[in-house]
Design an enzyme around this catalytic site. Structure first.
Site, PDB file in Angstrom:
ATOM      1  N   LYS A   1       0.865  -1.174   0.000  1.00 31.76           N
ATOM      2  CA  LYS A   1       0.000   0.000   0.000  1.00 31.76           C
ATOM      3  C   LYS A   1       0.902   1.223   0.000  1.00 31.76           C
ATOM      4  CE  LYS A   1      -3.860   2.070   2.635  1.00 31.76           C
ATOM      5  NZ  LYS A   1      -4.722   1.950   3.824  1.00 31.76           N
TER       6      LYS A   1
ATOM      7  N   SER B   1      -9.815   2.055   2.950  1.00 30.17           N
ATOM      8  CA  SER B   1      -8.891   2.796   2.113  1.00 30.17           C
ATOM      9  C   SER B   1      -7.872   1.917   1.381  1.00 30.17           C
ATOM     10  CB  SER B   1      -8.147   3.816   2.963  1.00 30.17           C
ATOM     11  OG  SER B   1      -7.278   3.175   3.874  1.00 30.17           O
TER      12      SER B   1
ATOM     13  N   SER C   1     -10.107  -0.162   7.122  1.00 27.25           N
ATOM     14  CA  SER C   1      -9.469  -0.016   5.808  1.00 27.25           C
ATOM     15  C   SER C   1      -8.799  -1.261   5.242  1.00 27.25           C
ATOM     16  CB  SER C   1      -8.455   1.129   5.848  1.00 27.25           C
ATOM     17  OG  SER C   1      -9.118   2.360   5.815  1.00 27.25           O
TER      18      SER C   1
END
Lengths: 487, 94
Positions: A79, A154, A178
């Site tokens: 990420k 997210s 997330s």
């Protein structure tokens, strides 16, 4: 060279060990897929083909020299919230568009020490603030099950990339859901470990008392293999848990006989979407057939998790993001008139709308005269929520419920309505406030979109959660289903 | 409910410029968020201690040894403007 590679870490690890294929072959396979397919999905912000190839060759050499752990040579994606030394680290913000991290996050250091090969950095909501991946400066990621739908956020880029088989596994972070929400929306498995289990060093901070990194993969066993490497005490993280290392795969096959599962009445009331409810009923039946027993519990204060979460996370965000001042790193406006103008314009230009809203809410909640009404009040609710869970864990081993109130929603549907967006996290934020571990596994499908089952454990009981998820996946095939995009 | 003037004050505290176009929508959105948050007031928290950290850890002690080396040059590579090891900002004193 093999035409078809195994999909899971366990399969890839075995194949590499038996020399059925090399890391170089495997890595170029994934790089080719990303190059061919990600234009439509937008799950990556950056891809590093040369670097990945070099790391793959190094892994093959290390293996030839007899130095190989289980994950040596396996490709993965980070990420874009994890700092990667010498590589662009944007947090999906214009503020960090050109930022090249001067050091590695502990998680990245550990994965690289284990010989894993970084393919690139995945798309996400800007500074991890969002539930749909639509707040990214680089445009939304699309859901591989239906390209007109969001992947959740997210960590939406990581979830979409894993679901689309563009990477075997990816890292994510979870401040209010997330990791779990996009895992549910994309039909993959993801775990948010106990707060403090995975080092926050080099993970760009959103809300420091809630942020926790974790893996996202195709099944529970792969989560365990990743967690074995990612977790551990780190003196560079002031809230790192001082625990001895543990093998998260050791208990995967344990029998579920006598397992006590708590079903919170607050999660299974009339507000629960009925089609998601039916998926959960089937999933729980599957666990019952394996010897688990379910009983009703109550978590009354979790009804206030969303408001408490938005105050605490926004307050911490307003404090953490004050470091983006246009002076030391990040975006700087052109020709500032004075110092105030430099701050005000650099931040106005560098941050997107959702990040600004959260900073403003947080600033307000911490300002003189409002602190007790908002921040202190939210912290008190946080204790009540933690107490609810602790009371429940005196009676049950784990808590089960939905991961999300709906399946993935269409792109654009909730962008203009922050409140609707926040409610996507109604089943996940309480877990972060309490600091507990929780995972999401695929447990059904509604109109072609995946449904997630959430399992919440007591502190440091990740191994038990993975055990239950693994046994569930032994009896179901939801985690094996391939989205149309990847077929 | 917040009004636009209050939002300007908050924005000033947060060092974020808000232009006139975005001000009405932002004011409405922030007001709605605060209305959601006001739900918290339904709960009596009179005798509840605030919880700042989920595991209630206390700060760790460590041996008093140097762990940070001089990395100024590396860290300043990402800075928008530097000179002789200093960060450059607009003139502060007239």
């Amino acid at each position: 060279m093999a035409n078809e590679f195994p999909l899971t870490l366990a399969g890839l690890s075995a194949g590499l060990q038996k020399r059925e294929f090399s890391s170089a072959e495997l890595t170029s396979h994934y790089l080719d897929k990303i190059a061919a397919r990600d234009g439509q999905l937008n799950s990556f912000i950056s891809v590093f083909p040369e670097h990945a190839s070099t790391m793959a060759l190094a892994a093959d050499q290390a293996r030839a020299a007899g130095r190989a752990g289980p994950l040596m040579g396996i490709p993965y994606a980070n990420k874009d919230i994890f700092c990667t030394e010498g590589f662009r680290t944007t947090c999906a913000s214009k503020m960090l568009d050109t930022f090249v991290a001067p050091y590695n996050a502990t998680v990245v250091e550990k994965l690289h020490a284990a010989g894993m090969v970084m393919l690139g950095k995945t798309n996400m909501d800007e500074f991890a603030m969002g539930s749909s991946n639509e707040t990214s400066y680089y445009g939304p990621t699309r859901n591989p099950w239906n390209l007109g739908y969001v992947p959740g956020g997210s960590s939406g880029g990581s979830a979409a990339a894993v679901a689309a088989r563009l990477t075997p596994v990816a890292t994510g972070t979870d401040t209010g859901g997330s990791i779990r929400l996009p895992s549910a929306f994309c039909g993959i498995s993801g775990i948010k470990p106990t707060y403090g289990r995975v080092s926050r060093y080099g993970m760009i901070a959103f809300a420091s008392s809630l942020d926790q990194g974790g893996p996202m993969a195709l099944n529970a066993e792969d989560l365990g293999l990743m967690l074995n490497v990612m977790s551990g005490f780190d003196h560079r993280d002031s809230t790192s848990a001082e625990r001895t290392d543990e093998d998260f795969c050791a208990a995967l096959n344990f029998d579920l006989t006598g397992l006590k599962i708590g079903l919170p009445t607050e999660f299974f009331d009339e507000s629960l979407n009925s089609t998601i409810g039916s998926c959960l009923t089937e999933a729980l039946d599957c666990l019952r057939r394996q010897g688990a027993e379910c009983r009703e519990i109550s978590l009354p204060s979790t009804r206030y998790a969303i408001p408490a979460y938005y105050i605490i996370s926004s307050a911490e965000c307003s404090s953490n993001l004050s470091r983006f001042d246009g002076v030391r790193f990040g975006h700087r406006c052109d020709a500032p008139r004075d110092l105030m103008d430099l701050y005000v314009r650099s931040r106005a230009e560098g941050f997107g709308a959702e990040v600004k809203r959260r900073i403003l809410v947080g600033t307000y909640a911490l300002s003189t005269g409002y602190y007790d009404a908002y921040y202190a009040k939210a912290q008190k609710l946080r204790r009540l929520i933690k107490n609810d869970f602790q009371r429940a864990f005196e009676e049950v081993d784990v808590i089960a419920g939905p991961t999300a109130p709906s399946t993935a929603f269409p792109l654009g549907q909730r962008v203009e309505d922050p409140i609707q967006m926040y409610l996507s996290d109604v089943y996940t934020t309480a877990v972060n406030l309490a600091g507990l571990p929780a995972l999401s596994v695929p447990a059904g499908s509604v109109q072609g979109l995946p449904v997630g089952l959430q399992l919440i454990g007591n502190y440091f009981r990740e191994a038990r959660l993975l055990n239950i998820a693994h046994r569930f996946q032994h009896e179901t095939d939801w985690h094996l289903r391939v989205p149309p995009f990847a077929a | 409910m917040l009004d636009e003037a209050e939002v300007q004050v908050i924005a000033r505290l947060a060092r974020i410029g808000i232009n006139d176009d975005e001000s009405p929508t932002l004011t409405l959105q922030l007001s709605r968020i605060l209305a959601l948050v006001a739900e918290m007031n339904k709960v009596d928290t009179e005798r509840v201690e605030p919880l700042a950290h989920p595991l209630e850890l206390v700060a760790r002690r460590r041996p008093d040894v140097v762990t940070e080396t001089d990395q100024r040059a590396t860290m300043q590579q990402t800075a928008p403007a530097t000179h002789d090891g200093y960060y450059l900002v607009p003139r502060v004193i007239e």
